[in-house]
Design an enzyme around this catalytic site. Sequence first.
Site, short mmCIF file in Angstrom:
data_model
loop_
_atom_site.label_atom_id
_atom_site.label_comp_id
_atom_site.label_asym_id
_atom_site.label_seq_id
_atom_site.Cartn_x
_atom_site.Cartn_y
_atom_site.Cartn_z
N ILE A 17 4.60 -1.33 3.35
CA ILE A 17 4.53 0.10 3.04
C ILE A 17 5.35 0.41 1.79
CG2 ILE A 17 4.92 2.43 3.88
CD1 ILE A 17 2.84 0.85 5.47
N LYS A 18 4.67 0.96 0.80
CA LYS A 18 5.31 1.27 -0.48
C LYS A 18 5.72 2.74 -0.50
CE LYS A 18 4.49 -0.02 -5.33
NZ LYS A 18 3.41 -0.38 -6.29
N LEU A 19 6.98 2.97 -0.85
CA LEU A 19 7.56 4.32 -0.81
C LEU A 19 8.33 4.59 -2.10
CD1 LEU A 19 9.19 3.61 2.61
CD2 LEU A 19 7.40 5.33 2.38
N ALA A 74 0.86 -1.18 0.00
CA ALA A 74 0.00 0.00 0.00
C ALA A 74 0.90 1.23 0.00
CB ALA A 74 -0.91 0.00 1.22
#
Length: 217
Positions: free
Chosen positions: A82-84, A56
């Site tokens: 967690i997508k960054l 996400a």
Amino acid sequence: MKFFVDSANCEDIQELQNLGLVDGVTTNPSLILQSGRNILDVIQEICSLVEGPVSAEVAATDFDTMMKEAAVLAKIANNICIKLPITLDGLKACKALSEQELKTNLTLCFSATQALLAAKAGATFVSPFIGRIDDCGTNGIDLLHEIRTIYDNYGFATQILAASIRTTTHVKEAALSGADVATVPPKVLKSLAAHPLTDKGLQTFLTDWAKTGQKIA
């Protein structure tokens, strides 16, 4: 090689999950837009459908807001990743989240040096965008080979997640390159099973079987 579904369409994800082909899911702001749903609602539903990592993506570009958004996303389920973006702030956030033992996926990777920084920041996954590199007239698969060599040279644990997959050839070449994961659109993932000779051979077998007049069950 693991298969992630690159989609925010829960029906497509459920269909592939029922086939036993889903190791995880990746989403992004564009896919959330296509779903027409609230991001928290759709991510929560996806997390309930699959056991593997569900990426996400934060929408912020500064470190402090990235961390705030990551905290909200991380509360959705234990399998959230967690997508960054691979920016300086994204790398800083990745390092901080990794120290909290949260899974991270550094995305929009277009160079081996970016992938090197992702590994140094402790990313769980790095996502090289194969198709978009091809669009620029360069072979995106070459980047996978470069990253694989660098990671193997130094024993980095970060997994290579081949992204922006457009074709079955992309999937094959990603597997040959040693990528740990390919995140694939549902249509492309299902097409991996298709081959005209399989269809032709099956039709021959079915025709011959009908001539035997037998039943197995």
